[in-house]
Design a protein around this motif. Structure first.
Motif, PDB file in Angstrom:
ATOM      1  N   GLU A 136      19.137  18.113  -0.474  1.00 55.34           N
ATOM      2  CA  GLU A 136      17.806  18.842  -1.073  1.00 55.34           C
ATOM      3  C   GLU A 136      18.056  19.551  -2.348  1.00 55.34           C
ATOM      4  O   GLU A 136      18.908  20.488  -2.286  1.00 55.34           O
ATOM      5  CB  GLU A 136      17.298  19.956   0.089  1.00 55.34           C
ATOM      6  N   LEU A 137      17.288  19.065  -3.188  1.00 51.66           N
ATOM      7  CA  LEU A 137      17.644  19.463  -4.677  1.00 51.66           C
ATOM      8  C   LEU A 137      16.245  20.243  -5.260  1.00 51.66           C
ATOM      9  O   LEU A 137      15.158  19.917  -4.884  1.00 51.66           O
ATOM     10  CB  LEU A 137      18.006  18.579  -5.407  1.00 51.66           C
ATOM     11  N   ARG A 138      16.418  20.817  -6.278  1.00 51.90           N
ATOM     12  CA  ARG A 138      15.222  21.252  -7.171  1.00 51.90           C
ATOM     13  C   ARG A 138      15.320  20.774  -8.482  1.00 51.90           C
ATOM     14  O   ARG A 138      16.394  20.976  -9.028  1.00 51.90           O
ATOM     15  CB  ARG A 138      15.012  22.918  -7.114  1.00 51.90           C
ATOM     16  N   ASP A 139      14.474  19.916  -8.845  1.00 50.53           N
ATOM     17  CA  ASP A 139      14.362  19.496 -10.275  1.00 50.53           C
ATOM     18  C   ASP A 139      13.988  20.878 -11.277  1.00 50.53           C
ATOM     19  O   ASP A 139      13.026  21.475 -11.148  1.00 50.53           O
ATOM     20  CB  ASP A 139      13.111  18.590 -10.244  1.00 50.53           C
ATOM     21  N   LEU A 140      14.998  21.053 -12.082  1.00 54.05           N
ATOM     22  CA  LEU A 140      14.781  22.256 -12.990  1.00 54.05           C
ATOM     23  C   LEU A 140      13.809  22.240 -14.010  1.00 54.05           C
ATOM     24  O   LEU A 140      13.429  23.152 -14.457  1.00 54.05           O
ATOM     25  CB  LEU A 140      16.198  22.519 -13.442  1.00 54.05           C
ATOM     26  N   ARG A 141      13.204  20.820 -14.177  1.00 52.55           N
ATOM     27  CA  ARG A 141      12.191  20.886 -15.144  1.00 52.55           C
ATOM     28  C   ARG A 141      10.810  20.946 -14.677  1.00 52.55           C
ATOM     29  O   ARG A 141       9.839  21.471 -15.036  1.00 52.55           O
ATOM     30  CB  ARG A 141      12.226  19.317 -15.635  1.00 52.55           C
ATOM     31  N   THR A 142      10.757  20.321 -13.330  1.00 48.49           N
ATOM     32  CA  THR A 142       9.311  20.449 -12.631  1.00 48.49           C
ATOM     33  C   THR A 142       9.144  21.463 -11.587  1.00 48.49           C
ATOM     34  O   THR A 142       7.998  21.486 -10.864  1.00 48.49           O
ATOM     35  CB  THR A 142       9.030  18.982 -12.174  1.00 48.49           C
ATOM     36  N   GLN A 143      10.118  21.905 -11.151  1.00 48.58           N
ATOM     37  CA  GLN A 143      10.575  22.773  -9.838  1.00 48.58           C
ATOM     38  C   GLN A 143      10.164  22.022  -8.583  1.00 48.58           C
ATOM     39  O   GLN A 143       9.963  22.582  -7.713  1.00 48.58           O
ATOM     40  CB  GLN A 143       9.452  23.957  -9.971  1.00 48.58           C
TER      41      GLN A 143
END
Length: 150
Positions: A136-143
């Motif tokens: 489970e990851l968070r996209d640093l560009r879009t959150q």
């Protein structure tokens, strides 16, 4: 031929804005030798078959590195290939997770690019001896939350 812009996107250009996720089966050497897979053996017809991992690995590594995926799920990894996969992840500036199956000889490996994605959770589930990995990851560009199951 492929235009320059299309080629950059196809090869995982970091400026494209999308998120690239791949799954790649590296053909576990133990299984490849056991089942006399042509792609996994020096001579698949020989009585005493040998793995050709040392020949296949450079090409596999080159394919992984060229594509510049944001997340890579590797199928049919194994203890004998773990070091190579982990070193490749480091060279590609990716984080590495190794997930052995509980009742099989092979494993899964998952890699993600921390410059693009932040790890929220890593989980392993077992189903009848086969493990499943969840990132489970968070996209640093879009959150946005990105869940990858391998």
């Amino acid at each position: 031929g492929v235009s320059g812009a299309s080629r950059r996107i196809a090869m995982g250009d970091a400026d494209h804005g999308g998120l690239y996720v791949a799954t790649y089966n590296v053909l576990c050497p133990v299984y490849g030798v056991k089942w006399a897979e042509r792609e996994a053996c020096r001579d698949h017809t020989a009585q005493d078959r040998e793995s050709n991992w040392d020949v296949r690995w450079p090409a596999l590594k080159r394919n992984l590195a060229l594509a510049r995926w944001d997340v890579v799920c590797i199928q049919e990894a194994e203890d004998a290939t773990r070091t190579h996969l982990e070193q490749a992840a480091t060279e590609m500036e990716m984080e590495f997770c190794f997930i052995p199956h509980t009742k099989r000889q092979d494993a899964l490996a998952m890699m993600y690019r921390p410059s693009r994605l932040e790890l929220i959770k890593h989980d392993v589930r077992d189903f009848c001896g086969s493990s499943t990995g969840l990132l489970e990851l968070r996209d640093l560009r879009t959150q946005a939350t990105v869940r990858v199951l391998c």
